[in-house]
Design an enzyme around this catalytic site. Structure first.
Site, PDB file in Angstrom:
ATOM      1  N   ASN A 485       0.791  -1.225   0.000  1.00 11.45           N
ATOM      2  CA  ASN A 485       0.000   0.000   0.000  1.00 11.45           C
ATOM      3  C   ASN A 485       0.825   1.279   0.000  1.00 11.45           C
ATOM      4  OD1 ASN A 485      -2.646  -0.695  -0.260  1.00 11.45           O
ATOM      5  ND2 ASN A 485      -3.238  -0.248   1.833  1.00 11.45           N
ATOM      6  N   LEU A 511      -7.551   0.775   2.351  1.00  7.44           N
ATOM      7  CA  LEU A 511      -7.845  -0.549   2.890  1.00  7.44           C
ATOM      8  C   LEU A 511      -8.719  -1.362   1.940  1.00  7.44           C
ATOM      9  CD1 LEU A 511      -8.465   0.141   6.691  1.00  7.44           C
ATOM     10  CD2 LEU A 511      -6.377  -0.614   5.557  1.00  7.44           C
ATOM     11  N   ARG A 514      -7.355  -4.504  -0.117  1.00  6.46           N
ATOM     12  CA  ARG A 514      -7.288  -5.871   0.398  1.00  6.46           C
ATOM     13  C   ARG A 514      -8.147  -6.825  -0.425  1.00  6.46           C
ATOM     14  NH1 ARG A 514      -6.546  -8.251   5.516  1.00  6.46           N
ATOM     15  NH2 ARG A 514      -6.350  -6.230   6.542  1.00  6.46           N
ATOM     16  N   CYS A 618     -12.562  -0.445   8.858  1.00  3.11           N
ATOM     17  CA  CYS A 618     -13.854  -1.125   8.704  1.00  3.11           C
ATOM     18  C   CYS A 618     -14.052  -1.880   7.394  1.00  3.11           C
ATOM     19  CB  CYS A 618     -15.016  -0.141   8.872  1.00  3.11           C
ATOM     20  SG  CYS A 618     -14.967   0.778  10.422  1.00  3.11           S
ATOM     21  N   ASP A 620     -13.263  -4.884   6.839  1.00  2.00           N
ATOM     22  CA  ASP A 620     -13.711  -6.223   7.209  1.00  2.00           C
ATOM     23  C   ASP A 620     -15.190  -6.235   7.592  1.00  2.00           C
ATOM     24  OD1 ASP A 620     -13.143  -4.657   9.398  1.00  2.00           O
ATOM     25  OD2 ASP A 620     -12.334  -6.293  10.608  1.00  2.00           O
TER      26      ASP A 620
END
Length: 698
Positions: A485, A511, A514, A618, A620
């Site tokens: 990243n 994020l 991912r 957040c 996930d």
């Protein structure tokens, strides 16, 4: 630590620890016998077994045991091609007789799946090495049966399960006998099992005849080899022709029986001469040690050309050396014995220094008179008194020196206690730790592989190196994808890895990266795992097995219970108190890459992705809402938990953790829950812990 190893199932009829090993059979494909790749690299899949892709080994002791023929291992595979149907003959060590029988399996899909048909040949003595061939429209089998002290030939009366003895070819205990038709003769290569010492597994003989039915004559140079076990004298499978040349596989038996296959090119074969030279086999050496099905040894190869022109080969392999179960038992009992000796030593020392034996205990006082002084018993009593007095003084001095209240002696007893504990742990490890491997689990008789995906950046490189070195040794891991990243990415050669490591550099530090759709991922299953989580390979393999049972779910190792109005984010302790969970953290979770990644990057998830990118948190939680929203109509379960034996969060050891302020982190995630609930609806009700029969979710 012991719990992390794969243990034999209590009461299992087959696949028990065996001094001969835990042999299994794999399939390889290639454009030539020198460019063979394992089946998992061919992309062959089996939807029935949730195997995307199918991985080696394709046939194990469980294959025979599950079919009703309990076995401890399968080995010595030979193929028989019948159009598009493959038949595989092999040795299976039957648990009822504890000797080898000849089993047979069948495949209709070029070796991806196998059906165990039964026992093709069973005699009162050990059988192995079932060399199968066709001659004048008859199918023959020439198995090893050296206990009978003769080489027998069987003919199929009802292929592949019914055979009858055709004749005895040679009255000699020959082992691993292989036939080949070369030029104008048939040639038989075998070893004499009566050899001993340095010649055992180091001898090779050649016989020749005008027909495979005999009569057979010995080669003039016999024995061709007889002294060096590393030369590959003992046959390691079927001889084959390629581009006009004859090749012979042999077994390198140095160090342990069947350590690896050596391949030889035959340069001269006549009734008077024989010459061969070693060549490269062309199969990549296994790198995962005991965690690979053939990591410690592989000793048999049968390569044949298909009607398509491509080549197929079967090979056996073992994850432990010969006699491993015996050595582990001896090591375990020695550990317990040493622990008992240490305890006895400490007890003896403490007892000795706390006990004073007066001289009168050894000899009763004698009356002093002239007669007694000249008697032998008096002189003996006097000596005993002197020695007892000296011993008493020594014990008193020793007791003062070994006073338990001094720091030096406290340290002495602590060291003794530590050594005793270490020996007990060694004993438990060897006696109760299975074969010391972190073995993959089968599902519906098949193994598969998955891709690991982890996201990191430059400041956490040290963590990543440890992560890659550890997880690349897990048996089912095919590739590790590093989502980079931020910062300068390392080269893939910067890691100590047994599998390919691919660095995927992202343009934007988000994020959401991912779960980016990645067409280069070759497996259906993906394990999303944070680079700061360390757990055993056995626990990872358990999670993979559970996911294969239910590939429509996310299966992970960190459960959460989300409830309340508005919903609150809390830790695992809260879920334990509620005795259930409805969310799995994707920092350690298996998922279907095709479904999950496309779902996450769908138009429906755009608003959620924007919120994740803005708050750098957040992702996930959003994935859990995507799963829940996709299955809400069917009301199906979306997540499942697997309890790891142990897990370490290495971020606690560094200053570069993403979320070091726990309460602030939880507050942000609570806001995320409120936001996602308003967009996608609530998460499902809880699922209880401990519902699995194997207890993996307690």
């Amino acid at each position: 630590v012991v719990a992390s190893f794969r243990l034999p199932e209590p009461g299992a009829l087959g696949c028990r620890p065996d001094g001969e090993g835990s042999w299994a059979i794999g399939v390889f494909y290639g454009s030539s016998p020198f460019h063979l790749r394992p089946i998992e690299l061919e992309g062959k899949s089996s939807a029935n077994g949730s195997a995307w892709p199918v991985a080696n080994p394709v046939l194990t002791c469980a294959s025979a045991t599950d079919a009703g023929y309990p076995s401890n291992f399968v080995a010595d595979p030979f193929l028989y091609l019948q159009g598009d149907t493959l038949f595989l003959f092999f040795e299976t060590k039957t648990t009822s007789s504890m000797h080898g029988d000849i089993g047979v399996a069948r495949s209709f899909d070029q070796g991806a799946t196998w059906e165990f048909l039964g026992i093709a040949l069973d005699e009162a003595w050990h059988l192995s090495y079932p060399f199968v061939f066709k001659y004048e429209n008859e199918i023959y089998m020439m198995p090893e049966g050296n206990k009978k002290k003769e080489l027998r030939l069987y003919r199929a009366t009802k292929f592949p399960l019914e055979w009858t003895l055709e004749k005895v070819l040679i009255n000699k205990p020959l082992i691993d006998a292989s036939l080949v038709q070369y030029e104008d003769n048939w040639w038989l290569f075998a070893s004499d099992f009566t050899r001993y010492g340095t010649e055992k597994n180091a001898e090779l003989e050649i016989w020749y005849s005008s027909s495979p039915l005999g009569p057979w004559k010995e080669h003039r140079q016999n024995p061709i080899y007889k002294a060096d076990k590393s030369l590959g004298a003992r046959n390691g499978g079927r001889l084959f022709m390629f581009e006009g040349s004859l090749y012979r596989p042999g077994q390198d038996c140095s160090g342990t029986y069947g350590r690896k296959i050596k391949l030889y090119k035959v340069e001269k074969l006549s009734k008077e001469e024989y010459k061969e030279v070693p060549v490269e086999l062309g199969i990549e050496e296994p790198k995962k040690g005991r965690n690979a099905w053939n990591g410690m040894r592989y000793h048999h190869l049968d390569a044949q050309q298909l009607e398509s022109g491509r080549w197929i080969a079967v090979m056996d392999g073992d994850r432990v050396p010969s006699g491993d179960s015996t050595r582990r038992s001896i090591s375990g009992y020695l550990g317990f014995l040493l622990a008992i000796v240490l305890v006895t030593f400490v007890g003896f020392v403490k007892g000795a220094i706390n006990c004073y034996i007066p001289p009168s205990f050894w000899a009763a006082p004698a009356r002093r008179n002239e007669l007694s002084r000249i008697l032998p018993v008096y002189r003996f009593n006097q000596k005993v008194r002197r020695y007892s007095t000296s011993l008493g003084r020594y014990i008193t001095a020793t007791k003062a020196r070994l006073n338990e209240k001094t720091w030096s002696n406290k340290l002495f007893f602590c060291v003794i206690a530590l050594l005793g504990t270490v020996n007990v742990c060694i004993a438990v490890h060897f006696l109760l730790g299975g074969n010391g491997t972190e073995e993959a689990y089968t599902h519906q008789g098949q193994r598969s592989q998955f891709t690991m995906v982890t996201m990191t950046y430059e400041a956490r490189l040290w963590n990543l190196k440890m992560f890659v070195e550890h997880y690349s040794r897990c048996e089912s891991v095919r590739e590790i994808v590093v989502v980079w990243n931020k910062g300068n990415p390392p080269g893939s050669d910067a890691f100590d890895s047994t599998v390919p490591v691919r660095i995927r550099v992202e343009e934007l530090n988000s994020l959401n990266n991912r779960f980016r759709v990645d067409p280069l991922i070759k497996t259906r299953a993906v394990l999303e795992l944070d680079d700061d989580i360390m757990m055993t390979c056995s626990d990872v393999e358990k999670g993979f097995k559970v996911w294969r049972e239910h590939p429509e779910r996310m299966v992970g190792f960190y459960p959460r219970m989300i409830d309340g109005d508005p919903p609150q984010y809390r830790n695992e302790r809260y879920a334990r108190g509620k005795k259930g969970y409805n969310l799995i953290l994707t920092g350690a979770a298996f998922m279907d890459s095709e479904f999950a990644f496309r779902r996450y990057w769908s138009e429906e998830a755009r608003e959620g992705r924007d919120y994740v990118h803005k708050n750098f948190n957040c992702e996930d939680l959003l994935m859990n809402f995507m799963y829940a929203n996709a299955s809400s109509g069917a009301g199906g379960r979306t997540v499942e938990y697997v309890h790891p034996a142990w897990a370490i969060d290495t971020s606690k050891l560094s200053s570069v953790a993403i979320s070091r302020d726990t309460q602030k982190h939880y507050d942000v995630r609570t806001k995320c829950l409120a936001k996602f609930s308003s967009i996608y609806g609530p998460l499902p009700q809880k699922w209880e812990f401990g519902r699995r029969e194997d207890g993996w979710d307690k």
